[in-house]
Design a protein around this motif. Structure first.
Motif, short mmCIF file in Angstrom:
data_model
loop_
_atom_site.label_atom_id
_atom_site.label_comp_id
_atom_site.label_asym_id
_atom_site.label_seq_id
_atom_site.Cartn_x
_atom_site.Cartn_y
_atom_site.Cartn_z
N SER A 108 5.65 -1.73 -12.65
CA SER A 108 4.56 -2.41 -13.33
C SER A 108 5.09 -3.54 -14.20
O SER A 108 4.55 -4.65 -14.20
N ARG A 109 6.18 -3.26 -14.92
CA ARG A 109 6.76 -4.30 -15.79
C ARG A 109 7.19 -5.52 -14.97
O ARG A 109 7.18 -6.64 -15.45
N HIS A 110 7.56 -5.29 -13.72
CA HIS A 110 8.06 -6.40 -12.88
C HIS A 110 7.00 -6.89 -11.89
O HIS A 110 7.31 -7.62 -10.96
N HIS A 111 5.74 -6.48 -12.12
CA HIS A 111 4.62 -6.98 -11.31
C HIS A 111 4.87 -6.81 -9.81
O HIS A 111 4.66 -7.74 -9.02
N LEU A 112 5.31 -5.63 -9.44
CA LEU A 112 5.55 -5.37 -8.01
C LEU A 112 4.29 -4.84 -7.35
O LEU A 112 3.41 -4.27 -8.02
N THR A 113 4.22 -5.03 -6.06
CA THR A 113 3.16 -4.44 -5.24
C THR A 113 3.81 -3.31 -4.46
O THR A 113 4.94 -3.46 -3.97
N VAL A 114 3.12 -2.19 -4.37
CA VAL A 114 3.76 -0.98 -3.84
C VAL A 114 2.94 -0.40 -2.70
O VAL A 114 1.71 -0.30 -2.80
N ALA A 115 3.61 -0.04 -1.62
CA ALA A 115 2.91 0.65 -0.53
C ALA A 115 2.63 2.09 -0.95
O ALA A 115 3.51 2.76 -1.50
N LEU A 116 1.40 2.52 -0.70
CA LEU A 116 1.03 3.91 -0.99
C LEU A 116 1.22 4.66 0.32
O LEU A 116 0.49 4.44 1.29
N VAL A 117 2.25 5.52 0.37
CA VAL A 117 2.73 5.97 1.68
C VAL A 117 2.29 7.36 2.11
O VAL A 117 2.66 7.81 3.19
N GLY A 118 1.48 8.03 1.29
CA GLY A 118 1.03 9.35 1.74
C GLY A 118 0.21 10.07 0.70
O GLY A 118 0.23 9.71 -0.48
N PRO A 119 -0.54 11.10 1.14
CA PRO A 119 -1.44 11.81 0.24
C PRO A 119 -0.72 12.44 -0.96
O PRO A 119 -1.33 12.63 -2.01
N GLU A 120 0.57 12.73 -0.81
CA GLU A 120 1.27 13.42 -1.89
C GLU A 120 1.33 12.59 -3.17
O GLU A 120 1.56 13.13 -4.25
N SER A 121 1.11 11.24 -3.05
CA SER A 121 1.21 10.38 -4.25
C SER A 121 -0.12 10.24 -4.99
O SER A 121 -0.14 9.71 -6.10
N LEU A 122 -1.22 10.67 -4.40
CA LEU A 122 -2.53 10.30 -4.93
C LEU A 122 -2.71 10.73 -6.38
O LEU A 122 -3.08 9.91 -7.24
N GLU A 123 -2.45 11.98 -6.67
CA GLU A 123 -2.74 12.48 -8.02
C GLU A 123 -1.86 11.84 -9.07
O GLU A 123 -2.35 11.37 -10.10
N SER A 124 -0.56 11.80 -8.79
CA SER A 124 0.35 11.25 -9.81
C SER A 124 0.09 9.77 -10.02
O SER A 124 0.12 9.28 -11.15
#
Ligand SMILES: Cc1ncc(COP(=O)(O)O)c(C=O)c1O
Length: 380
Positions: A108-124
């Motif tokens: 976030s500090r470096h203004h990156l764009t991130v691929a959301l790669v699977g359901p396991e990441s949704l909650e966190s």
């Protein structure tokens, strides 16, 4: 033990006694981008510069591609993304391989764009993003079998995805067989991608950025509707498919080594480890300061040729860690310091990256990515 910080920095491009360099034409890279942009029409292209821009040097190449109008730059992981930021790249940078939730504040500090790669990441991600926002591109697994939400997972994830909609800016897939002349599987992936987009749209999720095809996908016309693409290899002027040659892509890299030593040897002289080459007649042997530690493959010994003065000459004997040896007839004028071309920028030359990859039964990616950071890179 205290190691001074600069002891870990890359070697000077031409330390004394070595004269090995990859010459990289940023003009050719810009022209290759323009060729691909022409095929893609008004769609913006995300330029893939992971693995140090496939060995070409991420910062200068990234800057050239930004200047050429790429929609953004794509890398594999956080370290590569931060390297771009450290190098002064300020535009959009997409991390293709996703991120662990604990890395989001840094991203976030470096203004990156991130691929959301699977359901396991949704909650966190939903917990962390309000405080540490990043742009997300939702990755669909339409048939690659690695990263991404499977179509069968989307239904049960819709609520979780909707919770991330303030940050959800893009959607992407990746082709598994776009180099295959049989379009069947790629067409299935295209259909799956569209069906998933419909499902998400019906659930109220839409995306500003949509990208699916890699280089071969662009060259084969897998550009549906508003769907844009993420070329890598073709930007560097390399291709494994006829459509790439038809487009006139220009290889951006030449690998040059200056002759370190020349000696004349009588017939019967063996050269190098294992004595795998024995001179059949008197010859000149030129030793070049380039070996497998630099990324010149060991199995090119006794198989490849190098270019010199408009002709090619064989690499003889084994390629060692730091050196390779070339045989020339006695009459050829050659002296220490003369440059020899190990990778040619002419795609038709027998020592082009594509031809050498064919000779080794591999792909051009492997040869350029293997070039070590210790060799100098010169930008033309
Ligand atoms: C997710 C993703 N997109 C795009 C590319 C670019 O592929 P290519 O170099 O074949 O154009 C790659 C490269 O491996 C990739 O992993």
């Amino acid at each position: 033990m205290n190691v001074p910080a600069d002891a870990l920095s890359p070697l000077r491009p031409r330390p004394e006694g070595r004269a090995l360099r990859a010459e990289i034409s940023l003009g050719r890279i810009a022209r290759n981008l323009a060729r691909l942009q022409k095929v893609a029409g008004p769609r913006g292209l995300w330029a893939v510069i992971k693995a140090n821009a496939y060995g070409h040097g991420a910062i200068p190449v990234g800057k050239a591609l930004e200047a050429g109008g790429a929609a953004g730059l794509a890398v594999s992981n956080l370290e590569e993304a931060l390297e771009l930021r450290d190098g002064g790249i300020t535009g959009p940078v997409l991390v293709l391989g996703g991120l662990r939730p604990e890395a989001l504040p840094l991203a976030s500090r470096h203004h990156l764009t991130v691929a959301l790669v699977g359901p396991e990441s949704l909650e966190s991600f939903a917990r962390i993003l309000p405080e540490h926002p990043v742009k997300l591109h939702l990755k669909l697994d339409t048939g690659m079998g690695r990263f991404g939400f499977l179509p069968s997972e989307l239904g049960e994830c819709l609520e979780g995805l909707k919770a991330l909609s303030p940050w959800m800016k893009g959607i992407m897939g990746h082709f598994a067989t776009s180099d295959d002349p049989d379009r069947g599987f790629s067409d299935r992936q295209r259909k799956t991608f569209e069906a998933c987009r419909h499902q998400l749209r019906d659930a109220g999720l839409s995306f500003l950025e949509v990208h699916h095809a890699n280089s071969d996908g662009i060259l084969r016309g897998y550009l549906d509707g508003d769907t844009s693409a993420r070329p890598g290899l073709a930007l560097y002027g390399l291709t494994c498919i006829p459509e790439g040659h038809a487009l006139g892509l220009e290889p951006a890299m030449e690998l040059i080594a200056e002759v370190a030593r020349v000696k004349t040897v009588p017939a019967g002289t063996a050269v190098g480890y294992g004595r795998t080459f024995v001179a059949p007649q008197p010859l000149q042997i030129a030793t070049l300061g380039c070996g497998y530690a630099d990324g010149y493959r060991r199995d090119l010994g006794n198989r490849a040729v190098v270019g010199f003065g408009g002709a090619t000459y064989p690499v003889v004997g084994r390629v060692s860690m730091d050196y390779l040896t070339v045989a020339l007839p006695l009459g050829v004028a050659i002296a220490p310091g003369d440059p020899m071309v190990l990778f040619s920028g002419d795609p038709k030359a027998p020592h082009s990256i594509e031809r050498l990859a064919q000779l080794l039964g591999t792909i051009p990616y492997e040869l350029t990515c293997a070039l070590h950071r210790r060799l100098g890179r010169v930008y033309l």
